[in-house]
Each structure stands twice: as structure tokens, then as C-alpha cells.
Design an enzyme around this catalytic site. Structure first.
Site, PDB file in Angstrom:
ATOM      1  CB  SER A 141      39.607  38.073  45.211  1.00 23.22           C
ATOM      2  OG  SER A 141      38.445  37.559  44.622  1.00 23.22           O
ATOM      3  CE1 TYR A 154      39.058  33.934  48.765  1.00 24.77           C
ATOM      4  CE2 TYR A 154      37.538  35.249  47.507  1.00 24.77           C
ATOM      5  CZ  TYR A 154      38.752  34.365  47.498  1.00 24.77           C
ATOM      6  OH  TYR A 154      39.673  34.639  46.516  1.00 24.77           O
TER       7      TYR A 154
HETATM    8  N1  NAP Z   1      41.259  31.427  41.098  1.00 26.12           N
HETATM    9  C1  NAP Z   1      40.670  32.295  41.071  1.00 26.12           C
HETATM   10  O1  NAP Z   1      39.521  32.475  40.481  1.00 26.12           O
HETATM   11  C2  NAP Z   1      41.028  33.500  42.024  1.00 26.12           C
HETATM   12  C3  NAP Z   1      40.152  34.655  41.816  1.00 26.12           C
HETATM   13  C4  NAP Z   1      40.519  35.731  42.633  1.00 26.12           C
HETATM   14  C5  NAP Z   1      41.641  35.765  43.355  1.00 26.12           C
HETATM   15  N2  NAP Z   1      42.098  34.468  43.852  1.00 26.12           N
HETATM   16  C6  NAP Z   1      43.291  34.456  44.782  1.00 26.12           C
HETATM   17  O2  NAP Z   1      44.455  34.061  44.109  1.00 26.12           O
HETATM   18  C7  NAP Z   1      45.318  33.712  45.061  1.00 26.12           C
HETATM   19  C8  NAP Z   1      45.776  32.073  44.578  1.00 26.12           C
HETATM   20  O3  NAP Z   1      44.765  31.132  44.416  1.00 26.12           O
HETATM   21  P1  NAP Z   1      44.666  30.135  43.336  1.00 26.12           P
HETATM   22  O4  NAP Z   1      43.621  30.388  42.396  1.00 26.12           O
HETATM   23  O5  NAP Z   1      45.882  29.837  42.714  1.00 26.12           O
HETATM   24  O6  NAP Z   1      44.149  28.762  44.153  1.00 26.12           O
HETATM   25  P2  NAP Z   1      45.071  27.664  44.747  1.00 26.12           P
HETATM   26  O7  NAP Z   1      45.670  26.702  43.460  1.00 26.12           O
HETATM   27  O8  NAP Z   1      44.068  26.883  45.584  1.00 26.12           O
HETATM   28  O9  NAP Z   1      46.025  28.009  45.511  1.00 26.12           O
HETATM   29  C9  NAP Z   1      45.968  28.370  46.858  1.00 26.12           C
HETATM   30  C10 NAP Z   1      47.410  28.473  47.625  1.00 26.12           C
HETATM   31  O10 NAP Z   1      47.262  28.831  48.933  1.00 26.12           O
HETATM   32  C11 NAP Z   1      48.198  27.798  49.562  1.00 26.12           C
HETATM   33  N3  NAP Z   1      47.507  27.690  51.158  1.00 26.12           N
HETATM   34  C12 NAP Z   1      46.339  27.656  51.207  1.00 26.12           C
HETATM   35  N4  NAP Z   1      46.134  27.584  52.811  1.00 26.12           N
HETATM   36  C13 NAP Z   1      47.329  27.600  53.246  1.00 26.12           C
HETATM   37  C14 NAP Z   1      47.785  27.844  54.436  1.00 26.12           C
HETATM   38  N5  NAP Z   1      46.972  27.673  55.678  1.00 26.12           N
HETATM   39  N6  NAP Z   1      49.160  27.867  54.783  1.00 26.12           N
HETATM   40  C15 NAP Z   1      49.959  27.898  53.726  1.00 26.12           C
HETATM   41  N7  NAP Z   1      49.531  28.077  52.381  1.00 26.12           N
HETATM   42  C16 NAP Z   1      48.302  27.965  52.027  1.00 26.12           C
HETATM   43  C17 NAP Z   1      47.797  26.656  49.169  1.00 26.12           C
HETATM   44  O11 NAP Z   1      48.721  25.559  49.362  1.00 26.12           O
HETATM   45  P3  NAP Z   1      48.707  24.293  50.407  1.00 26.12           P
HETATM   46  O12 NAP Z   1      46.987  23.525  50.301  1.00 26.12           O
HETATM   47  O13 NAP Z   1      49.622  23.361  49.788  1.00 26.12           O
HETATM   48  O14 NAP Z   1      48.765  25.107  51.682  1.00 26.12           O
HETATM   49  C18 NAP Z   1      47.828  27.018  47.583  1.00 26.12           C
HETATM   50  O15 NAP Z   1      49.386  26.867  47.033  1.00 26.12           O
HETATM   51  C19 NAP Z   1      44.324  33.408  46.302  1.00 26.12           C
HETATM   52  O16 NAP Z   1      44.740  34.299  47.071  1.00 26.12           O
HETATM   53  C20 NAP Z   1      42.995  33.630  45.902  1.00 26.12           C
HETATM   54  O17 NAP Z   1      42.225  34.110  46.833  1.00 26.12           O
HETATM   55  C21 NAP Z   1      41.940  33.326  42.855  1.00 26.12           C
END
Ligand code: NAP
Length: 283
Positions: A141, A154
Site C-alpha cells: 500500500s 495498517y
Molecule cells: N482499496 C485501496 O484503496 C487499497 C489501497 C492500498 C492497498 N490496498 C491493498 O489491496 C489489497 C486488496 O484490498 P481491496 O482494496 O481489494 O479490499 P477488499 O475488497 O476489502 O479485499 C480484501 C480481501 O482480503 C480478504 N481477507 C481479509 N481478511 C482475511 C483473512 N483473515 N483471511 C483471508 N482473507 C482475508 C477479504 O476476504 P474475506 O473478508 O472474505 O476474508 C477480501 O477478499 C489489500 O492488501 C489492501 O491492503 C488497497
């Protein structure tokens, strides 16, 4: 690189970036192993993947537990004989004033966001070595580079992942295993709806597809690291201020999201009552 019949594990595949990434690999004929906790969402994803990749499947469970993280790799190798690509993407957010975060919460963030990546990576290196190589792509991130207000924990989990990946990139040289980092800025996914406290940031959010494209690019071109969105002026400015004028950066963050005096005073009152950090008591 052709992806047909390659075995690709995508963690955090039930929503957001992981879901789009899993679909994109399946569309190229890869055998996708989709990992997350919400089984119904994984089932729907896999049904879609089957249109292009009938051997794709899911493994549901909590990556914050080491035995499950290791089991994901083991089961994949038993079933398919190899892992060609591991995308460590699963994460949870933690957006709270530091006074409101408990040690248990902080540990859980480290387990899900960073230690899960350690566990899957340590488990996948031997089968990748046996196969002659592979790709480990870690989704970190921008918060790891420039820490936003209320996100120290985080950001720390992501900074650990970033440093770990850089080390892997160095240490795995010559093995055939390529480790790469993808650093997203603000991306339009459901993670923003899961925040514990209101988010002050109201800037533009990019679609998750740009992160998926970066994941494909670090693999195809064996790139070490890509930040997306690319060449975005506010991200570039934030990095510049972070490097040369950190005080000015903090001033800007305080304007965006000040820490109200009453938050500090209530935290002080709780401390006087002997409460631990994160224990809100009645205040
Ligand atoms: N969106 C942004 O602005 C942003 C910015 C920077 C970095 N990121 C990074 O991008 C990545 C994807 O995030 P996203 O934005 O797509 O958010 P998201 O839609 O909330 O996806 C997060 C995923 O992680 C899974 N997850 C969470 N806790 C888990 C656990 N204990 N065991 C297994 N799976 C788990 C969730 O599935 P379940 O809840 O079904 O387990 C979900 O599939 C993350 O690493 C996030 O930090 C996102």
C-alpha cells in the site's frame, strides 16, 4: 509469459482487487486457487472463473492463522503439483486514532496483512524451487511509504511487507523465483466501507483493474515494483514531502484530519483510570 494452465493462488479473492485479479488470470486460462473467508463470494467467483478455467477452485479460511496459510500452499501443490504464481493480496484495514487501537487489534492486523504473507511465502519457496521458478507478487500500500492519519498499524503491516518483498527480490536472485511489489494508492473497493472510524480522504479512487494490470506487468516484465496509479501528482508530492519536508507533510495531514483535543483528553483520562490503550471504557 503464457498463463494457460499455470497455477495461480490469489489471496483476498472474494472482493475488490483480488476478485478482479482472480478473474483476469482465469480469463487467460490459468488455474486459479481463490482464497478468502467468505465462502459464498468465493463460490460465485469460481463459478465465473469456470467459464474459462474449469479447474479453478477456492479454499476458504482465515489467513491470519499460520496453519491455514500453510495449508493453502500444501493443498494446492498436492492437487496441482505446483504453484506458478502466488499473489499475496488479502488484508484488513485499521483506521483508528492510535489511542483507540488495542494490542490485540494491532496483532491481528500484522497477522492477516503481513505474517500471512510470510507464512505463504515460506511454504511456497520449496515447491517453486523444485519446479525451477515462480512468481511471488505482494500487494502492499502507498500507506507504507507515506503513513496517513490513524493508520500507523495498517501502514506498519504494509511497510513490513514492502521490506520483506525487497529482501526477497535480492535474496531469490538466481533461483528462478521472482518477487515483486505492487503499491496501490486509493482504489475503489469495499475496503473503504470497512473502516472503524470516518475517513477524511475524499480524493479520487482508481478502479481495481489498474492494480491487476500492474500485477500482470510485474510478472511479464519481471519488474521489481510498481506504484498505481502511475505518475499521480499527489502521490509524487506526498513522497517528496515525506523525504525532504516531513514536518510540512504532517501539517498538511493535520489540516485534513486533525486529532481533536477531546480525543487526547479522553485518552488521558482513561490512562489515569489505569485503562489500556484501546480500552474505551465508557469514554
Ligand atoms: N482499496 C485501496 O484503496 C487499497 C489501497 C492500498 C492497498 N490496498 C491493498 O489491496 C489489497 C486488496 O484490498 P481491496 O482494496 O481489494 O479490499 P477488499 O475488497 O476489502 O479485499 C480484501 C480481501 O482480503 C480478504 N481477507 C481479509 N481478511 C482475511 C483473512 N483473515 N483471511 C483471508 N482473507 C482475508 C477479504 O476476504 P474475506 O473478508 O472474505 O476474508 C477480501 O477478499 C489489500 O492488501 C489492501 O491492503 C488497497
Amino acid at each position: 509469459m503464457e498463463f494457460a494452465d499455470r497455477v495461480v493462488i490469489v489471496t483476498g479473492a472474494s472482493s475488490g482487487i483480488g476478485r478482479v485479479t482472480a478473474r483476469s488470470f482465469a480469463a487467460r486460462g490459468a488455474v486459479v486457487v481463490a482464497v478468502a473467508r467468505r465462502e459464498e463470494m468465493l463460490k460465485r467467483l469460481v463459478a465465473e472463473c469456470h467459464e474459462d478455467s474449469p479447474r479453478s477452485h477456492y479454499i476458504a479460511g482465515d489467513l491470519g492463522r499460520r496453519e491455514f496459510a500453510e495449508h493453502v500452499i500444501q493443498e494446492t501443490v498436492e492437487r496441482h503439483g505446483r504453484v506458478d504464481v502466488l499473489v499475496n493480496n488479502a488484508a484488513i484495514s485499521k483506521h483508528k486514532q492510535i489511542y483507540h487501537v488495542s494490542a490485540d487489534e494491532a496483532e491481528r492486523v500484522m497477522d492477516v496483512n503481513f505474517r500471512s504473507c510470510l507464512w505463504t511465502t515460506f511454504a511456497v519457496i520449496p515447491p517453486m524451487l523444485r519446479a525451477g521458478g515462480g512468481f511471488i507478487v505482494n500487494v502492499s500500500s502507498f500507506a507504507a511509504d507515506v503513513v496517513p492519519p490513524r493508520e500507523s498499524v495498517y501502514a506498519a503491516s504494509k511497510a513490513a511487507m514492502s521490506a520483506f518483498t525487497e529482501g526477497l527480490w535480492n535474496d531469490l536472485e538466481g533461483s528462478g523465483i521472482h518477487a515483486a511489489l505492487v503499491i496501490p494508492g486509493a482504489i475503489d473497493t469495499e475496503i473503504w466501507d470497512k473502516e472503524d472510524e470516518p475517513v477524511a480522504f475524499d480524493g479520487a479512487k482508481a478502479p481495481p483493474e489498474i492494480v491487476t494490470q500492474a500485477i500482470f506487468e510485474v510478472i511479464r516484465k519481471r519488474r521489481r515494483e510498481i506504484t498505481v496509479p502511475r505518475r499521480k501528482p499527489d502521490l509524487m508530492l506526498a513522497r517528496f514531502l515525506r523525504a525532504y519536508f516531513p514536518g510540512l507533510l504532517r501539517f498538511g495531514m493535520r489540516r485534513m484530519d486533525p486529532v481533536p483535543k477531546e480525543v487526547i483528553e479522553r485518552a488521558r483520562a482513561r490512562a489515569v483510570r489505569g485503562l489500556r490503550l484501546g480500552d474505551r471504557g465508557e469514554g
